[in-house]
Design an enzyme around this catalytic site. Structure first.
Site, short mmCIF file in Angstrom:
data_model
loop_
_atom_site.label_atom_id
_atom_site.label_comp_id
_atom_site.label_asym_id
_atom_site.label_seq_id
_atom_site.Cartn_x
_atom_site.Cartn_y
_atom_site.Cartn_z
N LYS A 23 -33.87 37.87 -11.55
CA LYS A 23 -35.31 37.82 -11.82
C LYS A 23 -35.64 37.49 -13.27
CE LYS A 23 -37.59 39.13 -7.98
NZ LYS A 23 -38.78 38.43 -7.43
N SER A 48 -27.68 38.87 -5.66
CA SER A 48 -28.86 38.66 -6.50
C SER A 48 -29.14 39.76 -7.51
CB SER A 48 -30.09 38.46 -5.62
OG SER A 48 -30.29 39.58 -4.77
#
Length: 398
Positions: A49, A300
């Protein structure tokens, strides 16, 4: 509009902000295919992110920066925005669900951002952020439905092609869809034959349902240990990009996610949060047609609270056949426990706890029950021990 030029510019811009993450060969994850792991769990802030957040904030005007930024997040986008704001000396306010892992909340504060805890889930935090933006005039940094944020996440796609030019498939977690939108756009633009697969948790399949119905669908509620992808409704931009460029979306269960987290710890010495492990879960449990293909699973993020991790490990051990329990009906006389223990030991099981209980009303007055918990290798090993106990004359309850 999202363009390759914008994504290449993001790649150049982010070099001074982010950490290069390795592509690790992990063939044991799925023996029928050739698996690689893109380790964004080792990224600065512990998640991909930071890419989108840093690129978006780097492109703000001075007037927008002066207003300060506001964001909503399940935790990882929060840290990315907080870090990028600190680098640019911008005030940041982050709205987080009150159930967000403590580790993510504290990490966000450590970057200097102000945190507003909001009762409910991600979507409640989103609504609060919009309310505060309208009231205070902050610049809103959307976690996924923004072309600059998507361009930042898309830089992973460029890195995949650079590290593995003969890539055949990629499996990507989906929450709001920013990560897979960027990766899919890059891969389908530069190497269209690569298959792009998305994965959601069974308890939060908003993008899968939206694609299936050919319109954006809002789920009434979401529930999953993969808090980073617990999103009720995808974005308009991400829905459009996924419709155009993603080949298939599947879901994985909580038990499958737990098993994938445990597998990454044991086999690869990697810590993944729930959202970070869903791509590996999809590969491990045969959810996608990747047999014989060079396939990358995007890990992720790795921002998992240690208390949650301990519960997930326990669940993963249970669902993978690494632990089990037997309820054994015995005659209460000397030597019974020794005999049970000997059978288990001879078959390679390891006893970790025993609970002994006298018989209940209606059962044999000389009877008792033994609940025994074991460490085992797999389900076949459990079957062998069960058969060994039965052949030894013991009665097992279901």
């Amino acid at each position: 509009m999202l363009t390759l030029d914008k994504i290449y510019h993001a790649s150049f811009t982010l070099k001074k902000y982010i950490r290069p993450t390795d592509l690790i060969h992990a063939p044991k994850i799925c023996l029928d295919s050739d698996i690689y792991l893109k380790t964004e769990n080792l990224q600065i802030t512990g998640s991909f992110k930071v890419r989108g957040a840093c690129y978006k904030i780097s492109q703000l005007s001075e007037a927008e920066k002066a207003k300060g930024v506001i964001a909503c997040s399940a935790g990882n986008h929060a840290q990315g925005v907080a870090m990028a704001a600190a680098i640019n000396h911008i005030k940041a306010l982050i709205c987080l669900p009150d159930g967000a892992p403590i580790s993510k909340v504290e990490a966000t504060k450590a970057y200097g951002a102000e945190v507003c805890l909001v009762e409910g889930g991600y979507d409640d935090a989103y609504a609060k952020a919009l309310e505060l933006q309208a009231e205070k005039g902050y610049t809103f940094i959307h976690p996924f439905d923004d072309e600059f944020v998507i361009a930042g996440q898309a830089t992973i796609g460029l890195e995949l092609l650079e590290s593995l030019p003969d890539l055949e498939a990629v499996i990507v977690p989906i929450g709001g869809g920013g990560l897979i939108s960027g990766i899919a756009y890059v891969l389908k633009s530069l190497k269209p034959e690569v298959k792009v697969y998305g994965v959601q948790a069974c308890g939060a399949p908003s993008m899968q349902k939206s694609i299936k119905n050919n319109k954006i669908c809002r789920l009434p509620q979401v529930s999953t240990i993969a808090d980073g992808i617990a999103v009720k409704e995808p974005g308009a931009l991400t829905f459009s990009l996924c419709s155009d460029f993603v080949d298939e979306i599947v879901t994985v269960t909580e038990d499958e996610i737990s098993t994938a987290i445990l597998t990454l710890i044991e086999q690869q010495k990697l810590i993944a949060e729930g959202a970070g492990a869903v791509a590996v879960a999809a590969a491990m449990f045969g959810k996608l047609p990747i047999q014989g293909k060079k396939t990358v699973c995007i890990v992720s993020g790795g921002n998992i609270d240690v208390t949650i991790l301990s519960r997930i490990i326990k669940r993963g051990l249970l669902t993978s056949g690494r632990t089990c329990s037997f309820n054994i009906e015995l005659i209460d006389k000397p030597g019974q426990l020794k005999k049970v223990s000997q059978i288990i030991a001879d078959l390679g099981g390891n006893v970790i706890s025993i609970h002994h209980e006298r018989s209940n009303e209606g059962s044999d007055i000389n009877g008792c029950f033994l609940r025994i918990e074991l460490e085992t290798r797999n389900y076949e090993h459990i079957r062998e021990i069960r058969e060994g106990l039965v052949q030894g004359g013991f009665k097992l309850q279901n």
